[in-house]
Write a protein that holds these residues in place. Structure first.
Motif, short mmCIF file in Angstrom:
data_model
loop_
_atom_site.label_atom_id
_atom_site.label_comp_id
_atom_site.label_asym_id
_atom_site.label_seq_id
_atom_site.Cartn_x
_atom_site.Cartn_y
_atom_site.Cartn_z
N TYR A 1 4.72 81.52 14.64
CA TYR A 1 4.31 81.38 15.93
C TYR A 1 4.90 82.69 17.01
N ASN A 2 5.91 83.00 16.61
CA ASN A 2 6.44 84.10 17.38
C ASN A 2 6.70 85.50 16.72
N VAL A 3 5.72 86.49 16.83
CA VAL A 3 5.75 87.82 15.95
C VAL A 3 5.45 88.92 16.95
N GLN A 4 6.40 89.81 17.13
CA GLN A 4 6.08 91.05 17.79
C GLN A 4 5.92 92.11 16.81
N LEU A 5 4.94 92.97 17.11
CA LEU A 5 4.85 94.33 16.15
C LEU A 5 5.38 95.54 17.24
N ILE A 6 6.41 96.25 16.79
CA ILE A 6 6.87 97.24 17.57
C ILE A 6 6.68 98.69 16.92
N VAL A 7 6.04 99.36 17.72
CA VAL A 7 5.57 100.71 17.10
C VAL A 7 6.06 101.98 18.10
N ASN A 8 6.95 101.62 19.01
CA ASN A 8 7.48 102.64 19.71
C ASN A 8 8.93 103.25 19.53
N ASP A 9 9.50 102.72 18.15
CA ASP A 9 10.66 103.36 17.79
C ASP A 9 11.79 102.69 18.46
N ALA B 1 4.61 83.60 20.75
CA ALA B 1 4.06 84.93 21.33
C ALA B 1 3.57 85.69 20.20
N HIS B 2 2.42 86.49 20.14
CA HIS B 2 1.98 87.41 19.17
C HIS B 2 1.58 88.74 19.95
N LYS B 3 2.28 89.82 20.01
CA LYS B 3 2.25 90.87 21.00
C LYS B 3 2.79 92.22 20.20
N ILE B 4 2.08 93.27 20.56
CA ILE B 4 2.15 94.81 20.15
C ILE B 4 3.01 95.42 21.19
N TYR B 5 3.93 96.17 20.86
CA TYR B 5 4.88 97.01 21.79
C TYR B 5 4.49 98.30 21.27
N GLN B 6 3.86 99.23 22.17
CA GLN B 6 3.44 100.62 21.91
C GLN B 6 3.53 101.42 23.15
N ASP B 7 4.07 102.83 22.95
CA ASP B 7 3.84 103.80 23.96
C ASP B 7 2.73 104.82 23.73
N GLU B 8 1.97 104.93 24.68
CA GLU B 8 0.63 105.58 24.47
C GLU B 8 0.95 106.97 23.98
N GLY B 9 0.39 107.37 22.88
CA GLY B 9 0.63 108.56 22.25
C GLY B 9 1.78 108.77 21.46
N HIS B 10 2.32 107.48 21.13
CA HIS B 10 3.73 107.76 20.50
C HIS B 10 3.32 107.68 18.80
N LYS B 11 3.89 108.40 17.95
CA LYS B 11 3.49 108.30 16.50
C LYS B 11 5.00 107.52 15.92
N ALA B 12 4.72 106.48 15.61
CA ALA B 12 6.08 105.81 15.06
C ALA B 12 6.67 106.18 13.92
N ILE C 1 7.72 101.49 11.62
CA ILE C 1 6.86 100.35 12.34
C ILE C 1 7.83 99.12 12.03
N ARG C 2 8.10 98.22 12.88
CA ARG C 2 8.77 97.15 12.64
C ARG C 2 8.02 95.88 13.03
N LEU C 3 8.32 95.01 12.27
CA LEU C 3 7.76 93.54 12.27
C LEU C 3 8.82 92.58 12.47
N LEU C 4 8.79 92.06 13.71
CA LEU C 4 9.76 91.31 14.31
C LEU C 4 9.54 89.63 14.39
N PHE C 5 9.81 88.69 13.37
CA PHE C 5 9.53 87.54 13.22
C PHE C 5 10.84 86.60 13.72
N LEU C 6 10.31 85.90 14.67
CA LEU C 6 11.35 84.86 15.34
C LEU C 6 10.97 83.56 14.97
#
Length: 356
Positions: free
Chosen positions: A59-67, A98-109, A112-117
């Motif tokens: 139930y608390n997972v974050q997708l991080i694609v901004n390195d 929370a289920h949320k994605i963290y990204q910066d516009e135009g940034h090519k990761a 790619i990190r999957l954070l499971f809390l």
């Protein structure tokens, strides 16, 4: 918190638990070639990931694609802070989701990190079940992305956080822990992990440079040359560690935050914010990393005590932790710190990592 049973450490019942799993993979050009653009690649991954998380009750997972590297801490309020290199996640496992994605516009990761809390109560007791849910999620994701050939680096992080002087402040209730190694704990609870894995167990604590410390050591604090002060602290630390047979030690006082890794999988390195310390826990003679900037007085001094292979007893890391607690008390009493008013926060970390 001493115990007649040397292999059990008694930790305050108000200690805070955290457990999270970081799964990361390196997307190559062939991965991105399956999508029209970066945005569609990340959004599709987020949809698939979060749907699987709902299915497996994560139930608390974050997708991080901004390195940026995630750092997880306990807090009564849920929020995140971003720096150039890190994302700090604050949450209470009992009720934050929370289920949320963290990204910066135009940034090519690059990664790619999957954070499971972990969420809920009794995180340590339910750690193997949580890890099994994450593995099932990764299995399903790899099946859905079969053409992309996802290969994950999985890092399981658990830590206990508490004030070593909580008893002096009036909190006397404790709970006894053996602090068993993660691999046998998981195996005993039917959560199988690869034989090819690496583990590291360590303790951190920090001391801010307060007005009291500046006053006590004003004769060593010379603008532009603080080497005398840092050497004095370093000598006290290493001497006290030697008395307790603690052989793998880190001291960072250059404004960076230490992150600890096993030398089997990572080498020491640094950037503007983070100082990676890599320890070889098999070294019988020990290993020391001391990093400070003689030209600048830092705000906070960070200390690390790493368990060696010899500290990994069948009964657990209880004896190691008792020695660390004794060392910290002896070390702190040599500094102008009032334990009745100032917290000295200990963090006991257990990490296990493998390729999946």
């Amino acid at each position: 918190m001493a115990s007649l049973n040397l292999h059990r450490v008694y930790i305050p019942t108000n200690a805070r638990n955290n457990h999270y799993i970081l799964a990361e993979f390196k997307p190559d050009d062939s991965f991105y070639s399956h999508f029209d653009d970066l945005e569609s690649a990340y959004q599709r991954l987020a949809r698939k990931l979060f749907a699987l998380c709902d299915e497996y009750e994560l139930y608390n997972v974050q997708l991080i694609v901004n390195d940026k590297l995630p750092v997880v801490r306990y807090h009564e309020e849920a929020y995140s802070l971003q720096t150039d290199k890190q994302i700090l996640f604050f949450y209470n496992p009992k009720y934050h989701e929370a289920h949320k994605i963290y990204q910066d516009e135009g940034h090519k990761a690059r990664k790619i990190r999957l954070l499971f809390l972990a969420t809920g109560d009794e995180l340590r007791a339910n750690a193997a079940a949580f890890h099994s849910k994450v593995k099932r999620t990764l299995d399903a994701l790899q099946t859905q992305y079969e053409k992309e050939n996802m290969c994950f680096k999985v890092r399981d992080h658990q830590h206990l956080t508490y004030d070593i002087f909580s008893k002096i402040k009036g909190h006397r209730e404790t709970y006894g822990y053996k602090l068993r190694s993660l691999y046998p704990r998981y195996q005993a609870r039917n959560c199988s992990l690869p034989e090819a894995h690496s583990e590291i167990t360590y303790v951190t604590f920090s001391v801010p440079i307060t007005r009291a410390i500046k006053t006590e050591y004003q004769h060593l604090l010379r603008p532009g040359d603080y080497s005398g002060f840092y050497r004095h602290i370093e000598d006290k630390l290493l001497t006290t560690c030697t008395q307790l047979q603690l052989s793998h030690v880190g001291f960072v006082a250059d404004g960076r935050m230490p992150i600890i890794r096993n030398s089997q999988i990572d080498k020491s390195a640094h950037n503007r914010e983070l100082q990676k310390l890599s320890f070889d826990t098999s070294l019988a003679d020990g290993q020391t990393h001391t990093i400070w900037d003689a030209q600048h007085l830092c705000d906070v001094m960070h200390f690390v005590i790493v368990a060696s292979d010899a500290d990994n007893k069948d009964a657990g890391y209880g004896k190691f932790m008792n020695n660390v607690e004794t060392m910290v008390r002896r070390f702190i009493t040599q500094l102008p710190i009032n334990p009745e008013k100032q917290d000295v926060t200990m963090r006991f970390f257990q990490h296990i990592s493998y390729t999946y």
